[in-house]
Design a protein around this motif. Structure first.
Motif, PDB file in Angstrom:
ATOM      1  N   TYR A 232       0.818  -1.212   0.000  1.00 35.93           N
ATOM      2  CA  TYR A 232       0.000   0.000   0.000  1.00 35.93           C
ATOM      3  C   TYR A 232       0.852   1.262   0.000  1.00 35.93           C
ATOM      4  N   GLY A 233       2.182   1.096   0.056  1.00 33.69           N
ATOM      5  CA  GLY A 233       3.077   2.237   0.056  1.00 33.69           C
ATOM      6  C   GLY A 233       3.483   2.723   1.430  1.00 33.69           C
ATOM      7  N   ASP A 234       2.968   2.122   2.496  1.00 34.77           N
ATOM      8  CA  ASP A 234       3.366   2.498   3.852  1.00 34.77           C
ATOM      9  C   ASP A 234       4.726   1.878   4.173  1.00 34.77           C
ATOM     10  N   SER A 235       5.483   2.523   5.075  1.00 32.05           N
ATOM     11  CA  SER A 235       6.842   2.047   5.321  1.00 32.05           C
ATOM     12  C   SER A 235       7.247   2.265   6.772  1.00 32.05           C
ATOM     13  N   TYR A 236       8.324   1.578   7.151  1.00 30.23           N
ATOM     14  CA  TYR A 236       8.977   1.798   8.441  1.00 30.23           C
ATOM     15  C   TYR A 236      10.424   1.339   8.310  1.00 30.23           C
ATOM     16  N   ASN A 237      11.294   1.863   9.168  1.00 32.07           N
ATOM     17  CA  ASN A 237      12.681   1.428   9.168  1.00 32.07           C
ATOM     18  C   ASN A 237      12.817   0.193  10.048  1.00 32.07           C
ATOM     19  N   MET A 238      13.497  -0.835   9.534  1.00 34.54           N
ATOM     20  CA  MET A 238      13.527  -2.131  10.207  1.00 34.54           C
ATOM     21  C   MET A 238      14.555  -2.218  11.335  1.00 34.54           C
ATOM     22  N   THR A 239      15.432  -1.227  11.464  1.00 32.40           N
ATOM     23  CA  THR A 239      16.406  -1.243  12.555  1.00 32.40           C
ATOM     24  C   THR A 239      15.685  -1.290  13.897  1.00 32.40           C
ATOM     25  N   ASP A 240      16.009  -2.276  14.697  1.00 30.96           N
ATOM     26  CA  ASP A 240      15.409  -2.491  16.023  1.00 30.96           C
ATOM     27  C   ASP A 240      13.922  -2.822  15.960  1.00 30.96           C
ATOM     28  N   GLN A 241      13.391  -3.014  14.757  1.00 31.84           N
ATOM     29  CA  GLN A 241      12.011  -3.496  14.624  1.00 31.84           C
ATOM     30  C   GLN A 241      11.969  -4.807  13.836  1.00 31.84           C
ATOM     31  N   SER A 242      13.148  -5.401  13.649  1.00 23.04           N
ATOM     32  CA  SER A 242      13.225  -6.710  13.002  1.00 23.04           C
ATOM     33  C   SER A 242      14.284  -7.563  13.714  1.00 23.04           C
ATOM     34  N   GLY A 594      19.919 -14.475 -10.638  1.00 22.62           N
ATOM     35  CA  GLY A 594      19.296 -13.917 -11.826  1.00 22.62           C
ATOM     36  C   GLY A 594      18.005 -13.196 -11.492  1.00 22.62           C
ATOM     37  N   GLU A 595      17.334 -12.704 -12.507  1.00 20.84           N
ATOM     38  CA  GLU A 595      16.113 -11.941 -12.285  1.00 20.84           C
ATOM     39  C   GLU A 595      15.083 -12.760 -11.514  1.00 20.84           C
ATOM     40  N   ARG A 596      14.360 -12.074 -10.645  1.00 20.86           N
ATOM     41  CA  ARG A 596      13.291 -12.685  -9.859  1.00 20.86           C
ATOM     42  C   ARG A 596      12.012 -11.875 -10.069  1.00 20.86           C
ATOM     43  N   TYR A 597      10.896 -12.445  -9.660  1.00 21.90           N
ATOM     44  CA  TYR A 597       9.610 -11.768  -9.810  1.00 21.90           C
ATOM     45  C   TYR A 597       8.944 -11.657  -8.438  1.00 21.90           C
ATOM     46  N   ALA A 598       8.414 -10.460  -8.165  1.00 22.05           N
ATOM     47  CA  ALA A 598       7.891 -10.178  -6.834  1.00 22.05           C
ATOM     48  C   ALA A 598       6.611  -9.366  -6.909  1.00 22.05           C
ATOM     49  N   MET A 599       5.742  -9.568  -5.927  1.00 22.28           N
ATOM     50  CA  MET A 599       4.592  -8.690  -5.722  1.00 22.28           C
ATOM     51  C   MET A 599       5.096  -7.419  -5.057  1.00 22.28           C
ATOM     52  N   THR A 600       4.795  -6.286  -5.643  1.00 17.31           N
ATOM     53  CA  THR A 600       5.389  -5.048  -5.153  1.00 17.31           C
ATOM     54  C   THR A 600       4.366  -4.055  -4.600  1.00 17.31           C
ATOM     55  N   MET A 601       3.279  -3.796  -5.343  1.00 13.28           N
ATOM     56  CA  MET A 601       2.312  -2.797  -4.887  1.00 13.28           C
ATOM     57  C   MET A 601       0.962  -3.037  -5.563  1.00 13.28           C
ATOM     58  N   TYR A 602      -0.078  -2.432  -4.970  1.00 14.43           N
ATOM     59  CA  TYR A 602      -1.398  -2.488  -5.583  1.00 14.43           C
ATOM     60  C   TYR A 602      -1.426  -1.681  -6.871  1.00 14.43           C
TER      61      TYR A 602
END
Length: 679
Positions: A232-242, A594-602
């Motif tokens: 959805y485009g929301d984010s957070y920094n993973m330092t100390d939250q992962s 090599g190239e990979r495929y991923a779900m990225t955004m709505y």
């Protein structure tokens, strides 16, 4: 065409191809030694080192009836590997992907193996948790007390049962006879925004008939110090939250033919990623396991050994450690699963050329919900139990023309019925050449929560999930160019039926597991090894395609039929060491994905998640290792991982709207260890 007819046709193909092996000259004699210094192996010693992961009978890599990789103590220590991920990523066909809630799991030859399709063992103890059958990687298992790792890149169900469908990884730690002293290690890693300390200590010895080993390790760090962006485009920094924190104790005792093993493993994580949308805050998840084994090898005669043993496992996985708030209430999970497994097997050497291994096994599994507020199982109870009976047999027959192995395992489960896993293999070693032709059927047994959530998903409140069935054909050939140089290649075809997948039903507004049809892959793996006085170089290339095999939509890439979500079709790995002096070495390692495929955004209409191509990436590492600095037994090392500071992401290998999960930035590592010998 029914199932039995298909099996017959596969076997006919195997027997036809077997004729090719009979054209090869007779097998040469292989000299074995009782003990091998795994830190100073020549290539000949490595290839002739006996392993048992593929047959439970000691055989060399070239004779072993499986596509096998062995990673030695030397390779682990010289590479400066931080954890098990660093080691396994250098093995052909293995990569990693994100599941949910910060969990990272394994892929094997393009196939998602996280939920019960790849078996991980430590000293032959089953480490897959028993609720969802998963194994979690990343700052979890210490590498400092490992003697070597045996890896089957292919099925092992006929020997090990239902978690060994696509592969088996057995970590062999150092025994008392290996240690004969005290060994302590401290390590610290540092990225731009975080540090990752590790400590381990091992003690062991062997005197006459008594042997013991005790090892303990502690690891702490972050999955990443980068930003995670959900679909959805929301984010957070993973330092100390992962955060990833693990503590493990592994104890082995042996007196004559009686042995005991105890393992305590506690893995603590923190996460905010959940499924598709990030949470309001980070939460802790705990994965605790207690494992025990008592085994007695009763040598009735020189030719007959009877082995009774009993295993105990208790898991408390995916446990939420704090009360969720607001919209995060669905996180609550606190369930315990226990498993008791008595086992009886016998090994009979009818002659020098014929060995029979046969046995019976029974287990009972019980799941328990700690609080009724958390919910109930599908039968409206807070406790649920299943049992399973297994019978297996394996015969190994050696001739001057070819070695033959035939095995079969049958499982009879109280809930989902029977599962059947036969295999047949032919191996040939002749001077510089070796070849293998292997056919296996395997299965993946549903775990307790697979059964439980299947009942909710099918709308009847009664489970109807069945074991996943797999058929695998493999052909390997290897040629020793010189005593110091070997090249090996294999081709494989993996076909899964009744594939067990996770899914969400919007009509019923519930999640669950179901049998989704056919999947699998076909491809090849190429390895080159050279081991000289100056050091060693191990290179490999692996490729898979799922075209005309995979029919499971959860794994598909719409724009590329031959690819599976999340896993690269092309992979190159390099593991090398250059001896500058007798004690100082420079050790570069490299992995190209090599190239990979991923779900990225709505998409713009918020109706579907876009699947985009992820560009190829190169992970380059360099480690300097100095042995016996200042005094014997004192080793130091330092180096850098992800030198190029690539933005590597763990990608979800199935369609569940989870965005790519960031890995670490460049990390500098320093390590010191000391070994005090008792002799």
């Amino acid at each position: 065409m029914n199932y039995i007819t298909r099996c017959k046709k596969k076997l006919q193909t195997v027997f036809a191809l077997m004729l090719l092996l009979w054209c090869i000259p007779a097998q040469s004699q292989i000299n074995q030694t009782d003990t091998v210094d795994l830190f100073n192996l020549s290539l000949d010693q490595l290839m002739n080192m006996e392993i048992s992961v593929a047959s439970k009978t000691a055989m060399t890599q070239q004779e072993s009836p499986a596509i096998v990789s062995v990673v030695t103590k030397q390779e682990i220590q010289k590479s400066g590997a931080r954890d098990l991920v660093d080691i396994l990523r250098l093995v052909p066909g293995i990569e990693f992907g994100v599941d949910v809630q910060g969990a990272v799991g394994i892929t094997m030859r393009g196939n998602w193996g996280h939920e019960g399709k790849v078996l991980l063992m430590i000293d032959n103890q089953e480490m897959n948790e028993l609720s969802y059958s998963t194994v979690l990687y990343g700052n979890h298992y210490s590498v400092n007390n490992i003697n070597h790792i045996e890896i089957i890149r292919g099925p092992g169900s006929s020997i090990y049962g239902g978690f060994a469908e696509l592969g088996v990884i057995n970590i062999i730690t150092e025994s008392g006879n290996d240690l004969k002293g005290l060994q302590a290690t401290a390590q610290v890693g540092s990225t731009k925004n975080s540090t990752s300390p590790q400590m381990s200590i091992s003690l062991g010895n062997k005197t006459d008939d008594f042997e013991f080993s005790v090892s303990s390790s502690y690891m702490k760090g972050n999955r990443s110090d980068r930003d995670y962006v959900d679909v959805y485009g929301d984010s957070y920094n993973m330092t100390d939250q992962s955060n990833l924190e693990s503590f493990q104790v592994n104890t082995g005792l042996k007196y004559k033919d009686l042995s005991l093993r105890f393992i305590y493993d506690n893995y603590k994580t923190r996460m905010r990623d959940l499924y598709d949308a990030i949470l309001s805050k980070d939460y802790g998840l705990d994965y605790a396991s207690i494992l025990g084994e008592v085994k007695y090898d009763w040598k009735i005669s020189d030719k007959v050994t009877l082995t009774p043993k009993i295993n105990y496992i208790s898991n408390q996985p995916w446990k939420t450690t704090e009360q969720p708030v607001g919209d995060d209430l669905s996180l609550v999970y606190n369930r315990t699963v226990t498993k008791i497994r008595p086992h009886l097997s016998t090994s009979i050497d009818f002659s020098e050329k014929l060995n029979l291994l046969a046995g019976l096994e029974y287990f009972t599994e019980k799941g328990k919900i700690s609080s009724p507020d958390e919910g109930v199982y599908y039968d409206n109870s807070t406790e649920i139990s299943f049992n399973n009976f297994s019978a297996f047999a394996q015969a190994i027959y050696e001739t001057d023309f070819v070695n033959t192995i035939v095995g079969v395992r049958g499982d009879f489960h109280s809930e989902f019925g029977s599962a059947f896993a036969p295999r047949i293999g032919f191996t040939k070693v002749s001077n510089k050449f070796h070849a293998k032709l292997l056919y296996s059927m395997a299965f993946r047994s549903p775990g307790i929560e697979n059964i439980n959530f299947n009942a909710y998903l099918n709308g009847t409140q009664e489970p109807n999930i069945k074991p996943e069935n797999t058929q695998v054909i493999e052909l390997e050939a290897g040629y020793k160019i010189t005593p110091d140089m070997i090249i090996t290649a294999n081709i494989y075809n993996v076909n899964l039926d009744k594939t067990i997948v996770y899914t969400y039903d919007y009509d019923l507004a519930t999640e669950g597991y179901r049998n989704a049809g056919k999947s699998g892959s076909q491809g090849f793996e190429l390895e080159f090894k050279i081991n000289k006085a100056w050091g060693y170089t191990n290179m490999n290339y692996s490729y898979y395609s799922s075209k005309n095999i995979n029919e499971v939509e959860n794994y598909m890439v719409p724009s590329k039929e031959s690819a599976m979500l999340g896993t690269p079709q092309h992979k190159i790995s390099l593991n090398s060491s250059f001896n500058i002096t007798n004690n100082f070495s420079i050790n570069p390692t490299l992995t190209y994905l090599g190239e990979r495929y991923a779900m990225t955004m709505y998409d713009e209409d918020l109706e579907d998640v876009l699947i985009n191509k992820v560009d190829p990436i190169t992970l380059l590492n360099l480690y300097f290792n100095y042995k016996n600095i200042f005094t014997k037994g004192l080793d130091v090392g330092f180096g850098a991982y992800n030198i190029l500071d690539q933005d590597y992401d763990f990608i979800q290998p199935y369609y569940d709207w989870h965005a790519p999960y960031p890995g670490k930035t460049r990390e500098f590592v320093a390590k010191i260890s000391y070994k005090l010998d008792f002799e």
